[in-house]
Design an enzyme around this catalytic site. Structure first.
Site, PDB file in Angstrom:
ATOM      1  N   THR A   1      10.071 -20.462 -74.325  1.00 19.14           N
ATOM      2  CA  THR A   1      10.471 -20.172 -72.853  1.00 19.14           C
ATOM      3  C   THR A   1      10.322 -21.438 -71.825  1.00 19.14           C
ATOM      4  OG1 THR A   1       9.422 -18.077 -73.101  1.00 19.14           O
ATOM      5  CG2 THR A   1       9.478 -19.021 -70.914  1.00 19.14           C
TER       6      THR A   1
ATOM      7  N   THR B   1       5.524 -19.636 -76.472  1.00 23.91           N
ATOM      8  CA  THR B   1       4.305 -18.977 -76.459  1.00 23.91           C
ATOM      9  C   THR B   1       3.814 -17.894 -77.371  1.00 23.91           C
ATOM     10  OG1 THR B   1       4.645 -17.472 -74.736  1.00 23.91           O
ATOM     11  CG2 THR B   1       3.968 -19.746 -74.089  1.00 23.91           C
ATOM     12  N   ASP B   2       4.859 -17.200 -77.869  1.00 24.79           N
ATOM     13  CA  ASP B   2       4.781 -15.946 -78.725  1.00 24.79           C
ATOM     14  C   ASP B   2       3.831 -16.432 -80.055  1.00 24.79           C
ATOM     15  OD1 ASP B   2       6.176 -14.341 -77.377  1.00 24.79           O
ATOM     16  OD2 ASP B   2       7.965 -14.348 -78.408  1.00 24.79           O
TER      17      ASP B   2
END
Length: 329
Positions: A12, A89-90
């Site tokens: 992201t 960030t996942d």
């Protein structure tokens, strides 16, 4: 002058709106990311940039991350003082822990990302990168292994978790952050003990590991299938390490052939060892050959199990390794 190497993996933090796509996608290079960070000149550091990957965090593999770890080691051998990794960030909690498991030496590695894309109002990526760079350049961060810098908080890799799907303060630790970036200064009052690094993890070795969660009225058929298809298994158990009574014989059969790790699905606190004695309790399962994950949550336990198996550890060696490298010692 302090020298920092920055590796960009996508995610992201590197995403912008693409015409006709209907959503944001990874598009920015490491140079693009740095260009958006204010105050770089005041840091007094030299930054070497590496566009390592440009993919969503959900698509990273162990092969990607062990290749990254190898590249990081080469940078340290070449005289770099610290490393910053930007990614989606996942999977930050898993990436940071994988890097921590194989990282040797005292130089800091700091992983960061963003919850808002670069084209969103109030994008948090630039501030997170600046905090990560400050931390990687700080002598205060030496000797702590891999850290996650997010929203000016610093988290130890083995504890950090993503606990919110959208908040810019999504990353937390059960024990809280070990430090903060305050008034442009890195302050780390809590210093966890480093665990030994795992050597010899070979990404070409074929290993399949799985996490199976205990749920109410679960007949164990999916557990049985996972046990057949996996080389190693983590059970995300109820509470302090409990499963349905119908799972007991299935787990005993799997653990006789493959490593089965017992973790708590709660995400905080330790698996117990001798408090409960019913069928499917922690003492019952450990007595049938399951391996305790201690304080490690199921995803960190699976990461540790997988890296140990990539390093060639067999079922007999994994229990003491979990005790030494995990949080049971």
């Amino acid at each position: 002058m302090t020298r920092i190497a920055m590796f960009s993996l996508g995610g992201t933090i590197a995403m912008t709106q693409q015409s006709g796509s209907g959503g944001v996608q990874p598009a920015l290079s490491a140079s693009d990311l740095l260009a958006a960070v204010p105050g770089l000149a005041e840091l007094g550091v030299t930054i070497d940039i590496h566009d390592f990957r440009r993919i969503p965090g959900a698509s990273l593999t162990y092969a990607d991350l062990l290749e990254l770890a190898s590249s990081i080691a080469k940078q340290f051998a070449g005289g770099v003082d610290g490393i910053v990794v930007t990614q989606g960030t996942d999977t930050i909690e898993e990436t940071a822990y994988i890097l921590d498991l194989v990282h040797e030496g005292d130089a800091p590695v700091v992983v960061t990302g963003a919850m808002r894309s670069a084209s969103a109002a109030g994008a948090d990526g630039p501030a997170n990168i600046l905090a990560a760079l400050r931390t990687a350049a700080s002598a205060t961060a030496r000797g702590l292994g891999v850290l996650v810098a997010f929203a000016d908080e610093l988290h130890a890799a083995r504890y950090v978790r993503k606990t919110h799907s959208t908040s810019i303060t999504a990353f937390t630790s059960p024990r809280g952050p070990i430090g903060h970036v305050v008034e442009n200064e890195v302050r780390i009052p809590l210093r966890p003990v480093r665990r030994p690094a795992i050597a010899g993890a070979d990404p070409s070795r074929r290993v399949r590991t799985s996490v199976v969660a205990a749920t109410v009225d679960n007949d164990g058929e999916l557990l049985r299938a996972a046990g057949e298809l996996s080389d190693g298994l983590v059970v995300a158990a109820f509470g302090a390490g409990h499963v349905p009574a119908g799972w007991v014989s299935v787990l005993e059969n799997i653990s006789a052939r493959k490593p089965v790790v017992l973790a708590s699905r709660t995400g905080s606190g330790s698996v117990l060892s001798s408090t409960y004695g019913f069928s499917g309790s922690e003492s019952d399962l450990l007595g049938r050959g399951l391996i305790s994950a201690g304080h490690l949550d199921p995803y960190k336990a699976r990461t540790l199990l997988h890296v140990l198996m990539l390093a060639g550890a067999d079922r007999v060696a994994i229990d003491p390794a979990m005790r030494l490298v995990g949080d049971r010692a």
